[in-house]
Design an enzyme around this catalytic site. Structure first.
Site, PDB file in Angstrom:
ATOM      1  CG  ASP A 110      43.411  42.472  31.898  1.00  0.00           C
ATOM      2  OD1 ASP A 110      43.556  42.390  30.671  1.00  0.00           O
ATOM      3  OD2 ASP A 110      44.239  41.996  32.690  1.00  0.00           O
ATOM      4  CE  LYS A 138      42.201  42.284  37.549  1.00  0.00           C
ATOM      5  NZ  LYS A 138      43.677  42.238  37.694  1.00  0.00           N
ATOM      6  CG  PHE A 159      49.018  40.979  40.453  1.00  0.00           C
ATOM      7  CD1 PHE A 159      49.193  41.435  39.159  1.00  0.00           C
ATOM      8  CD2 PHE A 159      49.710  39.850  40.858  1.00  0.00           C
ATOM      9  CE1 PHE A 159      50.057  40.792  38.287  1.00  0.00           C
ATOM     10  CE2 PHE A 159      50.568  39.201  39.998  1.00  0.00           C
ATOM     11  CZ  PHE A 159      50.747  39.682  38.708  1.00  0.00           C
ATOM     12  CG  LEU A 160      42.877  38.462  40.179  1.00  0.00           C
ATOM     13  CD1 LEU A 160      41.676  38.175  39.296  1.00  0.00           C
ATOM     14  CD2 LEU A 160      42.506  38.414  41.652  1.00  0.00           C
ATOM     15  NE  ARG A 172      51.262  30.994  33.102  1.00  0.00           N
ATOM     16  CZ  ARG A 172      50.641  32.001  32.524  1.00  0.00           C
ATOM     17  NH1 ARG A 172      49.352  32.164  32.664  1.00  0.00           N
ATOM     18  NH2 ARG A 172      51.328  32.857  31.788  1.00  0.00           N
TER      19      ARG A 172
END
Length: 181
Positions: A110, A138, A159-160, A172
């Site tokens: 990101d 991203k 938001f992953l 996770r």
């Protein structure tokens, strides 16, 4: 019962299934194998990249590349949802990188801060060439570090969680990549 403020209280929306992840990882291994050798050090950025690195190194093995393995523990998020804008090094490389090609592996690109810092550290440790590979790339509205050499999935700006991606350390271990927004 989960508290509504708990990081796991929302129901994640599956964006990429476990089977799709496996297909993408196998394709990445096919693309990476010709440009590395068995002396290449595959170095995962902990902790999020661990799931991807494990799968990718096994996929590389299936196509005849048996890389060496190491880890670099960097942190730019802590338990926050956005980068703090600085990188903390919690644990350095354990293996000598002197005169070797290094393949840096991470879960998501990101801001690019962690990846750029890992490349800098690997070069400082004597790597002859540093390649970078992330599972998810991203979109990011601001200028960022140089693009990874390889990425598997163009992720949405959401938001992953799952497959190493987390929400304050939670989620996770989900086998799929999900959105939690």
């Amino acid at each position: 019962m989960a508290d509504s403020s708990s990081p796991t209280s929302s129901t994640p929306e599956v964006l990429l299934s476990e089977a799709e992840i496996a297909r993408i990882v196998a394709q990445l291994a096919e693309r990476i194998a010709p440009v590395i050798d068995d002396d290449t050090v595959a170095a995962v950025l902990l902790t999020g990249g661990l799931w991807f690195a494990a799968d990718l190194t096994r996929a590389l093995s299936r196509v005849g590349r048996h890389v060496r393995f190491d880890a670099l523990w960097l942190a730019s998020y802590g338990d926050e949802k956005s980068s703090r804008g600085r990188i903390d090094v919690h644990a350095p490389f354990q293996r000598s990188l002197e005169g070797r090609k290094v393949l840096i592996l991470d879960d998501v690109f990101d801001t690019g801060l962690s990846l750029a810092e890992a490349v800098r550290i690997a070069k400082e440790k004597g790597a002859t060439e540093v390649l970078t590979c992330v599972f998810a790339r991203k979109p990011f509205p601001l200028p960022r570090a140089p693009e990874p050499d390889f990425f598997g999935w163009q992720a949405p700006n959401r938001f992953l969680v799952g497959y190493g991606l987390d929400n304050a350390g939670a989620l996770r271990g989900l086998p799929d990549i999900c959105a939690l927004d």
